[in-house]
Design a protein around this motif. Structure first.
Motif, mmCIF file in Angstrom:
data_model
loop_
_atom_site.group_PDB
_atom_site.id
_atom_site.type_symbol
_atom_site.label_atom_id
_atom_site.label_comp_id
_atom_site.label_asym_id
_atom_site.label_seq_id
_atom_site.Cartn_x
_atom_site.Cartn_y
_atom_site.Cartn_z
ATOM 1 N N UNK A 144 58.094 38.434 37.154
ATOM 2 C CA UNK A 144 59.370 38.824 37.762
ATOM 3 C C UNK A 144 60.359 37.673 37.589
ATOM 4 N N UNK A 145 61.591 37.996 37.180
ATOM 5 C CA UNK A 145 62.578 36.939 36.953
ATOM 6 C C UNK A 145 63.569 36.777 38.108
ATOM 7 N N UNK A 146 63.433 37.556 39.174
ATOM 8 C CA UNK A 146 64.313 37.441 40.327
ATOM 9 C C UNK A 146 63.647 36.550 41.383
ATOM 10 N N UNK A 147 64.158 35.313 41.586
ATOM 11 C CA UNK A 147 63.505 34.359 42.501
ATOM 12 C C UNK A 147 63.283 34.907 43.903
ATOM 13 N N UNK A 148 64.218 35.675 44.420
ATOM 14 C CA UNK A 148 64.091 36.194 45.785
ATOM 15 C C UNK A 148 62.879 37.113 45.906
ATOM 16 N N UNK A 149 62.693 37.967 44.901
ATOM 17 C CA UNK A 149 61.564 38.894 44.932
ATOM 18 C C UNK A 149 60.252 38.137 44.735
ATOM 19 N N UNK A 150 60.253 37.154 43.832
ATOM 20 C CA UNK A 150 59.052 36.343 43.604
ATOM 21 C C UNK A 150 58.625 35.668 44.898
ATOM 22 N N UNK A 151 59.580 35.063 45.596
ATOM 23 C CA UNK A 151 59.283 34.372 46.848
ATOM 24 C C UNK A 151 58.732 35.332 47.899
ATOM 25 N N UNK A 152 59.350 36.502 47.998
ATOM 26 C CA UNK A 152 58.923 37.514 48.963
ATOM 27 C C UNK A 152 57.484 37.959 48.681
ATOM 28 N N UNK A 153 57.194 38.251 47.410
ATOM 29 C CA UNK A 153 55.859 38.701 47.037
ATOM 30 C C UNK A 153 54.816 37.603 47.226
ATOM 31 N N UNK A 154 55.145 36.406 46.777
ATOM 32 C CA UNK A 154 54.194 35.297 46.859
ATOM 33 C C UNK A 154 53.826 34.989 48.305
ATOM 34 N N UNK A 155 54.816 34.921 49.174
ATOM 35 C CA UNK A 155 54.543 34.612 50.580
ATOM 36 C C UNK A 155 53.679 35.693 51.214
#
Length: 227
Positions: free
Chosen positions: A8-19
């Protein structure tokens, strides 16, 4: 502990999913483009991939097809804003195990991740990657199926259905079970998609490889001999 690759290239979504995934006991790594995703995926260190289709360097659908062609056999859940039915069908045919559209609820995605990971068989021996039932031989790494030594051309969905039957050979699988295991999302209860695909396999493999159990579902025979 299962390892999940987030593409995923959208940082906000990456952060949300990872957390969210880490809070539920998963280890995560993320790739921001198709090139990184390919390098990570083919390293063999991941149990599941969450794939966005809108990548900056390559369409995610193309990447999905390429990864399956290169032997990446772990579950792939597509997570995308593309909600057209044709996109969903194309995603499954390219080799996706599940398809989730944005916006989404994390609880639903988490449930789908857990469901896909439950279906993974332990890896590490040749028997895990090569399945044999009568004259049918399925190779999970090359994603090829042979019948009596002859290669059979199967679509991605037909391959997954064949693998599901072979892993449960001798067991009766209901239409509802097959929808969950193979398609991963709800169809109209009146849909005949399972019956249609069983028909495809009978034509491409051999006619009596899958038995109809009236009122219950289907069963792959464990000792059928090709006509």
């Amino acid at each position: 502990m299962s390892r999940i690759l987030i593409v995923e290239d959208e940082p906000r979504i990456v952060s949300f999913l990872a957390k969210g995934l880490q809070a539920n006991g998963f280890t995560t790594t993320h790739a921001v483009n198709a090139a990184q995703a390919t390098d990570f995926a083919l390293s063999g260190d991941f149990d599941l991939m969450i794939l966005d289709l809108g990548l900056p360097d390559k369409d995610g659908m193309v990447l999905l097809n390429e990864l399956r062609g290169q032997g990446f056999s772990q579950p792939i859940i597509v997570l995308t804003a593309r909600d057209d039915i044709h996109d969903k069908v194309n995603g499954f045919e390219a080799g996706a195990d599940d398809y989730v559209t944005k916006p989404f609820r994390f609880e639903e995605l988490l449930a789908r991740v857990k469901a896909r990971l439950r279906n993974i068989q332990p890896a590490g021996t040749s028997n895990d990657n090569i399945l044999t039932i009568g004259p049918i031989v399925l190779d999970r790494l090359t994603r090829q199926v042979q019948v009596s030594g002859k290669l059979v051309d199967l679509s991605a969905r037909e391959f997954i259905l064949t693998e599901t039957f072979m892993r449960h050979a001798g067991q009766v699988l209901s239409r509802e079970q097959l929808l969950d295991l193979v398609w991963g999302y709800d169809y109209d209860p009146g849909s005949n998609i399972v019956d249609v695909y069983v028909g495809y396999l009978r034509k491409k493999l051999y006619s009596d490889c899958i038995e109809t159990i009236r009122g219950m579902g289907y069963r792959m025979l464990t000792s059928s001999i090709k006509d």
